[in-house]
Design a protein around this motif. Structure first.
Motif, short mmCIF file in Angstrom:
data_model
loop_
_atom_site.label_atom_id
_atom_site.label_comp_id
_atom_site.label_asym_id
_atom_site.label_seq_id
_atom_site.Cartn_x
_atom_site.Cartn_y
_atom_site.Cartn_z
N LEU A 11 0.81 -1.20 0.00
CA LEU A 11 0.00 0.00 0.00
C LEU A 11 0.85 1.26 0.00
O LEU A 11 0.54 2.24 -0.67
CB LEU A 11 -0.92 -0.01 1.22
N PHE A 12 1.95 1.22 0.74
CA PHE A 12 2.84 2.38 0.85
C PHE A 12 4.24 1.97 0.40
O PHE A 12 5.08 1.57 1.22
CB PHE A 12 2.89 2.90 2.28
N PRO A 13 4.55 2.03 -0.91
CA PRO A 13 5.85 1.57 -1.40
C PRO A 13 7.03 2.25 -0.73
O PRO A 13 8.11 1.67 -0.63
CB PRO A 13 5.77 1.94 -2.90
N ALA A 14 6.84 3.47 -0.25
CA ALA A 14 7.96 4.19 0.36
C ALA A 14 8.49 3.50 1.60
O ALA A 14 9.58 3.80 2.06
CB ALA A 14 7.53 5.62 0.70
N LEU A 15 7.71 2.56 2.16
CA LEU A 15 8.19 1.85 3.34
C LEU A 15 9.48 1.08 3.06
O LEU A 15 10.30 0.85 3.94
CB LEU A 15 7.13 0.85 3.82
N THR A 143 5.32 9.70 3.62
CA THR A 143 6.00 8.42 3.79
C THR A 143 5.59 7.84 5.15
O THR A 143 5.72 8.51 6.17
CB THR A 143 7.53 8.60 3.77
N VAL A 144 5.05 6.63 5.14
CA VAL A 144 4.63 5.96 6.36
C VAL A 144 5.70 4.97 6.80
O VAL A 144 6.14 4.13 6.01
CB VAL A 144 3.28 5.24 6.18
N VAL A 145 6.11 5.10 8.03
CA VAL A 145 7.11 4.20 8.60
C VAL A 145 6.49 3.52 9.82
O VAL A 145 6.04 4.20 10.75
CB VAL A 145 8.39 4.96 9.01
N LYS A 146 6.47 2.21 9.84
CA LYS A 146 5.88 1.46 10.96
C LYS A 146 6.95 0.71 11.73
O LYS A 146 8.02 0.41 11.21
CB LYS A 146 4.83 0.47 10.45
N GLY A 147 6.65 0.42 12.99
CA GLY A 147 7.52 -0.41 13.80
C GLY A 147 8.79 0.27 14.27
O GLY A 147 9.77 -0.40 14.58
N GLU A 148 8.79 1.59 14.35
CA GLU A 148 9.96 2.34 14.84
C GLU A 148 9.57 3.12 16.09
O GLU A 148 8.68 3.97 16.05
CB GLU A 148 10.49 3.29 13.77
N ARG A 149 10.27 2.82 17.20
CA ARG A 149 9.98 3.50 18.47
C ARG A 149 11.10 4.46 18.83
O ARG A 149 12.28 4.17 18.64
CB ARG A 149 9.82 2.48 19.60
N LEU A 150 10.69 5.59 19.39
CA LEU A 150 11.64 6.60 19.83
C LEU A 150 12.55 6.03 20.90
O LEU A 150 12.10 5.35 21.83
CB LEU A 150 10.89 7.81 20.39
N ASP A 151 13.86 6.28 20.78
CA ASP A 151 14.80 5.91 21.82
C ASP A 151 14.54 6.83 23.02
O ASP A 151 14.73 8.05 22.94
CB ASP A 151 16.23 6.07 21.31
N LEU A 152 14.11 6.25 24.13
CA LEU A 152 13.73 7.06 25.29
C LEU A 152 14.92 7.63 26.05
O LEU A 152 14.73 8.48 26.93
CB LEU A 152 12.85 6.22 26.24
N ASN A 153 16.13 7.21 25.71
CA ASN A 153 17.32 7.71 26.39
C ASN A 153 18.04 8.79 25.59
O ASN A 153 18.54 9.77 26.16
CB ASN A 153 18.28 6.56 26.69
N LYS A 154 18.13 8.62 24.29
CA LYS A 154 18.87 9.58 23.46
C LYS A 154 18.12 9.89 22.17
O LYS A 154 18.73 10.20 21.15
CB LYS A 154 20.25 9.03 23.14
#
Length: 689
Positions: A11-15, A143-154
């Motif tokens: 659905l979102f080739p940019a992934l 651009t949709v990016v899934k499965g990426e979480r912010l690093d809570l330390n840096k």
């Protein structure tokens, strides 16, 4: 690579080759994040929409299909476009599998008539399809990016007050001139050094009346029977059952506690599409002992609130004393790390699944309650990639930013009106319960439930952007700057869509004007918002000064609906004024002949005038049967609830009768033979000399 991820890549080739730079970086694929991304594209800029999970849409696609908003006139822009797309979606006859469109709308579900150009109830998969289509229309600029979480330390890198990049746990970096935090938790905001609050403020902080501990206000989702809180009944030394506090804290004081979370289950009564409730493998009966004692004490209410969606499905929410809200189990969630949040998330799932099995199958639960819970089960054709369980926990509040302007109760009542609106709120000031505690009499009660009417009101631009010295290129449309009680009104998915779009508009204008988000020209922002169909303010009728009556202030003997013996009448209302205490109940104009409420007073022998309270409205029933059981027998009076009560204090006289001493007399209101909504609120006995 999972099937879900493969489908999203198609659905979102940019992934497959996501850029690491865009004009606007949006962290959080919630409803507000989606509208922010699309608005950025519509204004000719690029956006990267980062979602930490594998699905988009937050609660809108995660089970909350019974849209709460209040006055729908307050919703404009892309948010209204979404609900118009829902209407178009269900105009397609092929979308109706388990029932017809006509059959569905004949019930007027959740305020829908089927005759408008918008629709506010929908199945989870329908919301996903519509969001996917809207994002696809935005083209390569999103651009949709899934499965990426912010690093809570840096995870947040700044130069002065400006964010230069954010870093994910995987090491992937995203850069851009503008950032938007569209998460329910506010992680990006917090890690960027922006001030925030968690929990309730004391009433004194912002000059409010409905904030802080509210022991005297909690009514709607409350115990109506005295239930022992101790592990060994009657023995305080045995300790408290799980989830109960010794005391609630000082009335109106602040704390770090947040209103309860739950999952909005999508259930169905279609036997071909329904799953039976299964007993969880880690079921611990100790957690459900309180629920078992409550039903054994005589609380016969069906403790959930299914709102009907298309195709014989529901959006099922919390209701009454012990239900899907896991009260007190979420206080650590807002500021927790990912591992701790996952444990809290799982505990909520275990609680809710365990409670469903308990109410449906436990032998200590009365048969009528078991039958009600067995009637519905999870829908097989929703959330198939997650065991048919909702993929989004209902995070009703987490962090809330503290900006140059804090939205408060005064805004919701329109006693203070901002002039830099970026959208409107219109729902009641609504806080779910926050804790359970033991009363001085030794019984368990819930605390924190507040439901008070609001007038549609503007939301300040200053409340969605941080203070200038803290962050100059970040906007926060979900964890915005608001007190606990005002956030209870703002926190609706349509409003998050509105604010997400407005945040993106401000971000793009900041780029175009070479400015910080604090320095943009508001008049130019306002002009673009209006051009895009956003609703910024309108005048509405004031809330009547006498919208409710306090039982202790009324003459005679008054029995409220909270003390009535109920069969049905499990729908609650508090929007039409003229009721006793904090609300009333109604039959939802359904199950005619099956719902009744008996009000039984403790009387001295003598003659009494009997009166009933109800909130009049044009959709009420005109011939509501009221049975008065008195010393000489019983009489039935028909009451027209479309007309305002003619007596004092919002009560309608139904006659004068002689009663014996004690509890042999009663009044029963039913929906037998009625057309329209039947309201039950309170019955009053006035001594006649």
């Amino acid at each position: 690579m999972t099937r879900t991820f493969l489908a999203s890549c198609l659905l979102f080739p940019a992934l497959l080759s996501a850029a690491d730079s865009a004009d606007v970086i949006i962290y959080g694929g919630s409803s507000g994040g989606i509208t922010a991304a699309i608005q950025t594209a519509r204004m000719g800029k690029t956006a990267i929409l980062i979602e930490p999970t594998q699905f988009l849409g937050g609660l809108t696609t995660g089970g909350l299909g019974a849209t709460d908003i209040g006055n729908k006139k307050a919703i404009g822009g892309m948010s209204r476009e979404f609900y118009a797309n829902i209407f178009k979606y269900y105009n397609d006859a092929t979308k109706w599998k388990q029932e017809t469109r006509e059959a569905y709308f004949s019930r007027k579900p959740h305020g829908n008539t089927g005759s408008e150009d918008t629709m506010w109830t929908f199945e989870p998969h329908a919301a996903t399809e519509i969001y996917d289509a809207m994002l696809k229309e935005a083209g390569d600029q999103v651009t949709v990016v899934k499965g990426e979480r912010l690093d809570l330390n840096k995870g947040v890198v700044k130069e002065g007050a400006k964010i230069t990049k954010i870093i994910m746990e995987s090491g992937r970096e995203f850069t851009g001139p503008m950032f938007i935090d569209a998460t329910y938790e506010g992680d990006l905001m917090a890690k960027a050094g922006v001030s925030y609050h968690v929990g309730r403020e004391a009433n004194s902080v912002y000059g409010e009346t409905l904030n802080g501990v509210q022991v005297g206000h909690s009514r709607s989702h409350q115990f109506i029977k005295d239930v022992d809180p101790y592990v060994k009944p009657g023995d305080p030394s045995s300790g408290l059952l799980p989830g109960i506090e010794k005391d609630p804290g000082e009335e109106f004081s602040g704390d770090r506690k947040v209103q309860a979370y739950n999952f909005r289950m999508c259930t169905t009564d279609d036997p071909n599409n329904k799953l039976d409730w299964e007993k969880p493998a880690n079921y611990d009966e100790a957690w459900f002992e309180l629920a078992l004692r409550n039903v054994e004490a005589g609380d016969s209410r069906i403790s959930w609130a299914p709102s009907w969606m298309p195709n014989r499905k529901t959006d099922t929410n919390n209701n009454f004393a012990i239900s899907t809200d896991f009260i007190g189990a979420n206080w650590d969630y807002p500021e927790a790390d990912y591992e701790t949040r996952a444990k809290i998330w799982k505990a909520h799932e275990d609680w809710q699944k365990g409670l469903m099995w308990t109410y449906a199958h436990h032998p200590r639960v009365p048969e009528n309650i078991r039958a009600a819970f067995q009637k519905l089960g999870l829908a097989k054709d929703e959330f198939a990639d997650n065991g048919h369980w909702p993929r989004q926990l209902y995070v009703r509040e987490a962090r809330r930013m503290i900006a140059d302007y804090v939205m408060t109760e005064k805004n919701c009542k329109r006693t203070e009106i901002v002039e830099d609106s970026v959208g409107m709120g219109a729902y009641n000031m609504d806080s779910h319960n926050i804790q359970r505690y033991v009363t001085k009499e030794g019984f368990v009660r819930n605390e924190g439930d507040v439901q008070v009417r609001s007038r549609p009101y503007p939301i300040s631009y200053r409340s969605i952007r941080p203070k200038a010295d803290q962050c100059s290129n970040l906007l926060v449309p979900i964890c915005l700057s608001a007190s606990h009680i005002s956030y209870g009104s703002i926190r609706m998915e349509p409003v998050f869509m509105v604010l997400g779009q407005s945040a993106a508009t401000a971000a793009v204008q900041a780029i175009e004007q070479g400015s910080t988000v604090q320095g943009i020209d508001y008049e130019k922002l306002k002009a673009r918002l209006l051009a895009d169909g956003q609703v910024l303010d309108f005048e509405s009728p004031p809330i009547p000064e006498v919208s409710r009556f306090i039982k202790k202030d009324l003459p005679g003997i008054v029995v409220d609906d909270m003390q009535a013996s109920l069969t049905g009448f499990d729908k609650e209302g508090h929007t039409t004024p003229g009721f006793v205490e904090d609300g009333y109940r109604h039959d939802n104009n359904e199950h005619k002949g099956e719902q009744r409420a008996r009000f039984t007073p403790e009387l001295s022998a003598g003659k009494y005038e009997v009166l009933i309270s109800y909130s009049a409205l044009s959709n009420r029933a005109t011939e509501v049967p009221v049975i008065i059981h008195h010393a000489s027998g019983q009489d039935t009076v028909l009451v027209n609830q479309t007309k305002l009560p003619s007596g004092k204090h919002g009560f309608q006289p139904v006659g004068t009768y002689t009663f014996e001493a004690g509890q042999s007399g009663w009044v029963e209101i039913s929906n037998q033979g009625t057309k329209g909504h039947v309201i039950i609120d309170a019955v009053q006995w006035l001594p006649v000399k």
